[in-house]
Design a protein around this motif. Sequence first.
Motif, PDB file in Angstrom:
ATOM      1  N   GLN A   1      29.171  39.955 -14.461  1.00  0.00           N
ATOM      2  CA  GLN A   1      30.041  40.973 -13.875  1.00  0.00           C
ATOM      3  C   GLN A   1      29.242  41.874 -12.933  1.00  0.00           C
ATOM      4  O   GLN A   1      29.704  42.238 -11.850  1.00  0.00           O
ATOM      5  CB  GLN A   1      30.676  41.805 -14.987  1.00  0.00           C
ATOM      6  CG  GLN A   1      31.522  42.975 -14.502  1.00  0.00           C
ATOM      7  CD  GLN A   1      32.009  43.827 -15.664  1.00  0.00           C
ATOM      8  OE1 GLN A   1      32.507  43.311 -16.663  1.00  0.00           O
ATOM      9  NE2 GLN A   1      31.835  45.133 -15.547  1.00  0.00           N
ATOM     10  N   GLY A   2      28.009  42.209 -13.330  1.00  0.00           N
ATOM     11  CA  GLY A   2      27.151  43.038 -12.483  1.00  0.00           C
ATOM     12  C   GLY A   2      26.805  42.332 -11.182  1.00  0.00           C
ATOM     13  O   GLY A   2      26.763  42.959 -10.112  1.00  0.00           O
ATOM     14  N   ILE A   3      26.554  41.022 -11.266  1.00  0.00           N
ATOM     15  CA  ILE A   3      26.249  40.252 -10.058  1.00  0.00           C
ATOM     16  C   ILE A   3      27.464  40.218  -9.140  1.00  0.00           C
ATOM     17  O   ILE A   3      27.350  40.407  -7.921  1.00  0.00           O
ATOM     18  CB  ILE A   3      25.818  38.817 -10.440  1.00  0.00           C
ATOM     19  CG1 ILE A   3      24.508  38.853 -11.236  1.00  0.00           C
ATOM     20  CG2 ILE A   3      25.684  37.937  -9.193  1.00  0.00           C
ATOM     21  CD1 ILE A   3      24.107  37.524 -11.835  1.00  0.00           C
ATOM     22  N   PHE A   4      28.628  39.999  -9.720  1.00  0.00           N
ATOM     23  CA  PHE A   4      29.855  39.943  -8.920  1.00  0.00           C
ATOM     24  C   PHE A   4      30.093  41.273  -8.207  1.00  0.00           C
ATOM     25  O   PHE A   4      30.445  41.299  -7.022  1.00  0.00           O
ATOM     26  CB  PHE A   4      31.046  39.593  -9.818  1.00  0.00           C
ATOM     27  CG  PHE A   4      32.331  39.379  -9.075  1.00  0.00           C
ATOM     28  CD1 PHE A   4      32.641  38.140  -8.543  1.00  0.00           C
ATOM     29  CD2 PHE A   4      33.239  40.416  -8.906  1.00  0.00           C
ATOM     30  CE1 PHE A   4      33.826  37.931  -7.847  1.00  0.00           C
ATOM     31  CE2 PHE A   4      34.419  40.224  -8.214  1.00  0.00           C
ATOM     32  CZ  PHE A   4      34.719  38.973  -7.689  1.00  0.00           C
ATOM     33  N   LYS A   5      29.901  42.368  -8.905  1.00  0.00           N
ATOM     34  CA  LYS A   5      30.110  43.685  -8.304  1.00  0.00           C
ATOM     35  C   LYS A   5      29.176  43.911  -7.122  1.00  0.00           C
ATOM     36  O   LYS A   5      29.549  44.527  -6.130  1.00  0.00           O
ATOM     37  CB  LYS A   5      29.888  44.783  -9.351  1.00  0.00           C
ATOM     38  CG  LYS A   5      31.022  44.931 -10.354  1.00  0.00           C
ATOM     39  CD  LYS A   5      30.745  46.099 -11.285  1.00  0.00           C
ATOM     40  CE  LYS A   5      31.902  46.318 -12.259  1.00  0.00           C
ATOM     41  NZ  LYS A   5      31.657  47.477 -13.156  1.00  0.00           N
ATOM     42  N   HIS A   6      27.949  43.382  -7.228  1.00  0.00           N
ATOM     43  CA  HIS A   6      26.982  43.551  -6.145  1.00  0.00           C
ATOM     44  C   HIS A   6      27.489  42.919  -4.851  1.00  0.00           C
ATOM     45  O   HIS A   6      27.361  43.505  -3.764  1.00  0.00           O
ATOM     46  CB  HIS A   6      25.646  42.918  -6.546  1.00  0.00           C
ATOM     47  CG  HIS A   6      24.639  42.874  -5.433  1.00  0.00           C
ATOM     48  ND1 HIS A   6      23.985  43.998  -4.978  1.00  0.00           N
ATOM     49  CD2 HIS A   6      24.190  41.828  -4.670  1.00  0.00           C
ATOM     50  CE1 HIS A   6      23.167  43.657  -3.990  1.00  0.00           C
ATOM     51  NE2 HIS A   6      23.274  42.346  -3.782  1.00  0.00           N
ATOM     52  N   TYR A   7      28.055  41.711  -4.958  1.00  0.00           N
ATOM     53  CA  TYR A   7      28.537  41.016  -3.764  1.00  0.00           C
ATOM     54  C   TYR A   7      29.971  41.397  -3.415  1.00  0.00           C
ATOM     55  O   TYR A   7      30.440  41.094  -2.314  1.00  0.00           O
ATOM     56  CB  TYR A   7      28.422  39.499  -3.957  1.00  0.00           C
ATOM     57  CG  TYR A   7      26.984  39.037  -3.969  1.00  0.00           C
ATOM     58  CD1 TYR A   7      26.262  38.904  -2.784  1.00  0.00           C
ATOM     59  CD2 TYR A   7      26.326  38.778  -5.168  1.00  0.00           C
ATOM     60  CE1 TYR A   7      24.930  38.512  -2.790  1.00  0.00           C
ATOM     61  CE2 TYR A   7      24.994  38.378  -5.188  1.00  0.00           C
ATOM     62  CZ  TYR A   7      24.306  38.250  -3.997  1.00  0.00           C
ATOM     63  OH  TYR A   7      22.984  37.861  -4.008  1.00  0.00           O
ATOM     64  N   ASN A   8      30.644  42.068  -4.340  1.00  0.00           N
ATOM     65  CA  ASN A   8      32.003  42.544  -4.089  1.00  0.00           C
ATOM     66  C   ASN A   8      31.951  44.019  -3.670  1.00  0.00           C
ATOM     67  O   ASN A   8      32.670  44.865  -4.188  1.00  0.00           O
ATOM     68  CB  ASN A   8      32.853  42.363  -5.360  1.00  0.00           C
ATOM     69  CG  ASN A   8      34.288  42.821  -5.173  1.00  0.00           C
ATOM     70  OD1 ASN A   8      34.889  42.610  -4.127  1.00  0.00           O
ATOM     71  ND2 ASN A   8      34.841  43.460  -6.198  1.00  0.00           N
ATOM     72  N   ALA A   9      31.076  44.302  -2.709  1.00  0.00           N
ATOM     73  CA  ALA A   9      30.833  45.694  -2.322  1.00  0.00           C
ATOM     74  C   ALA A   9      32.086  46.365  -1.768  1.00  0.00           C
ATOM     75  O   ALA A   9      32.269  47.576  -1.917  1.00  0.00           O
ATOM     76  CB  ALA A   9      29.712  45.752  -1.289  1.00  0.00           C
ATOM     77  N   ASP A  10      32.945  45.584  -1.140  1.00  0.00           N
ATOM     78  CA  ASP A  10      34.162  46.180  -0.580  1.00  0.00           C
ATOM     79  C   ASP A  10      35.281  46.310  -1.610  1.00  0.00           C
ATOM     80  O   ASP A  10      36.377  46.770  -1.299  1.00  0.00           O
ATOM     81  CB  ASP A  10      34.660  45.359   0.605  1.00  0.00           C
ATOM     82  CG  ASP A  10      34.967  43.905   0.219  1.00  0.00           C
ATOM     83  OD1 ASP A  10      34.776  43.543  -0.963  1.00  0.00           O
ATOM     84  OD2 ASP A  10      35.395  43.147   1.104  1.00  0.00           O
ATOM     85  N   GLN A  11      34.995  45.897  -2.867  1.00  0.00           N
ATOM     86  CA  GLN A  11      35.949  45.984  -3.972  1.00  0.00           C
ATOM     87  C   GLN A  11      37.260  45.271  -3.653  1.00  0.00           C
ATOM     88  O   GLN A  11      38.343  45.679  -4.079  1.00  0.00           O
ATOM     89  CB  GLN A  11      36.215  47.445  -4.357  1.00  0.00           C
ATOM     90  CG  GLN A  11      34.975  48.168  -4.841  1.00  0.00           C
ATOM     91  CD  GLN A  11      35.263  49.567  -5.370  1.00  0.00           C
ATOM     92  OE1 GLN A  11      36.407  49.925  -5.628  1.00  0.00           O
ATOM     93  NE2 GLN A  11      34.214  50.354  -5.535  1.00  0.00           N
ATOM     94  N   SER A  12      37.141  44.158  -2.920  1.00  0.00           N
ATOM     95  CA  SER A  12      38.328  43.372  -2.587  1.00  0.00           C
ATOM     96  C   SER A  12      38.772  42.482  -3.742  1.00  0.00           C
ATOM     97  O   SER A  12      39.863  41.938  -3.728  1.00  0.00           O
ATOM     98  CB  SER A  12      38.042  42.497  -1.364  1.00  0.00           C
ATOM     99  OG  SER A  12      37.003  41.561  -1.658  1.00  0.00           O
TER     100      SER A  12
END
Length: 732
Positions: free
Chosen positions: A620-631
């Motif tokens: 989940q932490g990795i995903f949040k890093h690349y999901n910076a725009d919170q799309s």
Amino acid sequence: MPYTPSGFFCDRLIRERERRDGEGSLNKPLRFNGQDYNTLRQECSQRKSLFEDDSFPATVESLGFKELGHKSNKVKNIVWKRPKEICENPQFIVGGASRTDICQGDLGDCWLLAAIACLTLNEKLLYRVVPQEQSFSESYAGIFHFQFWRYGDWVDVVIDDRIPTFNNQLVFTKSAERNEFWSALLEKAYAKLHGSYEALKGGNTTEAMEDFTGGVTEFYEMKEAPKELYKIMKKALQRGSLMGCSIDALVPARYETRTVTGLVKGHAYSVTAVEECKASQHKESKVRLVRLRNPWGQVEWNGPWSDNSKEWATLSKAEKEKLQHQNAEDGEFWMSFEDFKKNYTKIEICNLTPDALEDDKIHKWTVSVNEGRWVRGCSAGGCRNYPDTFWTNPQYRLRLLEEDDDPEDNEVGCTFVVALMQKNRRKERKMGANLFTIGFAIYEVPKEMHGNKQHMQKDFFLLNSSKARCKSYINLREVSQRFRLSPGEYVIVPSTYEPHQEGEFILRVFSEKRNTSEEIENRIEADHPVPAPASAGEESEEDQQFRTIFQEIAGDDMEITANELKNVLNRVITKHKDLNTEGFSLESCRSMIALMDMDGTGRLNLQEFRHLWNKIKQWQGIFKHYNADQSGSINSYEMRNAVNDAGFRLNNQLYDIITMRYANENMNIDFDSFISCLVRLEAMFRAFQAFDQDGDGTIRLSVLEVRLNMSTLGLGLHSKILNRITPVSPKQ
């Protein structure tokens, strides 16, 4: 059956160009569509019937798909006939195959016919493509065959001799001799190779030249041609190279339009001779001449040294005989080399082997061939203009091992030719396919990275400029160029100009001295493929909440089903608004149960669930890093880095599979799919290690075990892979 980690996780089609027993070579060509000429001919002879080719029937489908398709008025009066129905005493070849045997019909394939005309200048080459001992008399069965080079392999194409006619005249290519049919049948075989006659409309002479020889082509723009161009052309013909030229038409509507000099713009010509002669008014110098042929079989140059020009009167009879001068409207003519350079804009030379044409010596070059593909959203990164995705393109490590023997201009280095060819675009025209704009760049590998076969990452290309590159990206089937670089290691990056363009290609590297080139494939490995034991430390507040929720749902047996797992996970995940997710699907949770269930109960106990949840938190932490725009999603190119951050090193084939399996139509991967993918990867590595009892990186499974385990892991397994996996050493 032995498996390595690389083989165990590979789900890619096995390369078709296997070289078992020389298959695909000139001496043992592949059978196109599985048809064997000798077998079919013998069967027809025994039945006393003429061959009818069901794979390329005498129907509209074989003519074309648009201008020659069902709705076209052009095809209504076309009748397919055999040569014996067209004329008396048909012959395969009359008096030897020559360039006058090729006259263009009602099909825009001058590029092909120009190449055939060049082919007739070299009997050895001609009879590779047009096998001898074919006729309409001895053992005639209405069947013929021809051989072409096709993306690294020689293939044998079988046809019947039914040819399209209109009013008893051939519609397409014909010979000046009405009863000669080898050129018409060759055109039909080439049309079959590409799916239809219409597929042959429009092209570049070099495409057919390479399909007739397996050679490599180099282009020269006249305005940038080297000073020694005449010498290059002369030597090229002496070495059997095929040569074509054309005049660019700047306005497409003016293609194939005749100029006042008799030359045709946007039209392909064959260069059939380059000679020097001594004219009477030139006492001390020789006149340099070029002979060309128009595939139409008519329409010729009307300037100096044309058939009827006054210049011929200045030559002796012996000089005329040497040049084989003929005053005939046959499409062939001479012109001075200076007029040739002024009027033509481009020349193409297809070298049978890429000999250094500037040298007097004939070199034997080595060639390495690599097959690859660009996959949309994964390995179709576009050119250097797209730095975020360029690095994801296939990469090929080139090792130049020795310098040239005779360096020119005292420049040391290794001379080599890189040729990038896109595959199958002509055959797929009926489905709307056009040629991509393609090219390549070459980067030098720092010495400290020599021998490191890892795929170069984004930062490498941001910090390093290319050492060499093709002159331009262009929408040709093949882009090629000659280079000279110092011995060392390099990375070749082939790409389309735009990202997300999906297709197959072959990359060939020719060099005078030894070279090796191979696709860079990351070693497949994981940092922590085995579940870590549960921590004995204090539980966090979130852990305590989960234990409570787990106990509420699991009941006394302390185990949960897929539906219950879905409820547990989503009660917490939906609280993370920055993930912008609706939670996990039931299908995802079923996969998690199947993949994380250690004891085979079909449910998860608390320990199994704890391991799953710890992994989900990490990912989940990795995903949040690349999901910076919170799309709520990451793109498929970011997925490569995310997978790497999660501790998995994969090869290009696996990244392709992940993209095809988990990305949506916009090439984005949501949180549910992201977690599902990593869970599967985790379980795959764990399953492999379970079988790898001795830890040598190789396992042996029965076919049944392979299929059962692949089914459990939710992977497809191509049947051909089972016997074609190459052992590799495990990482120490």
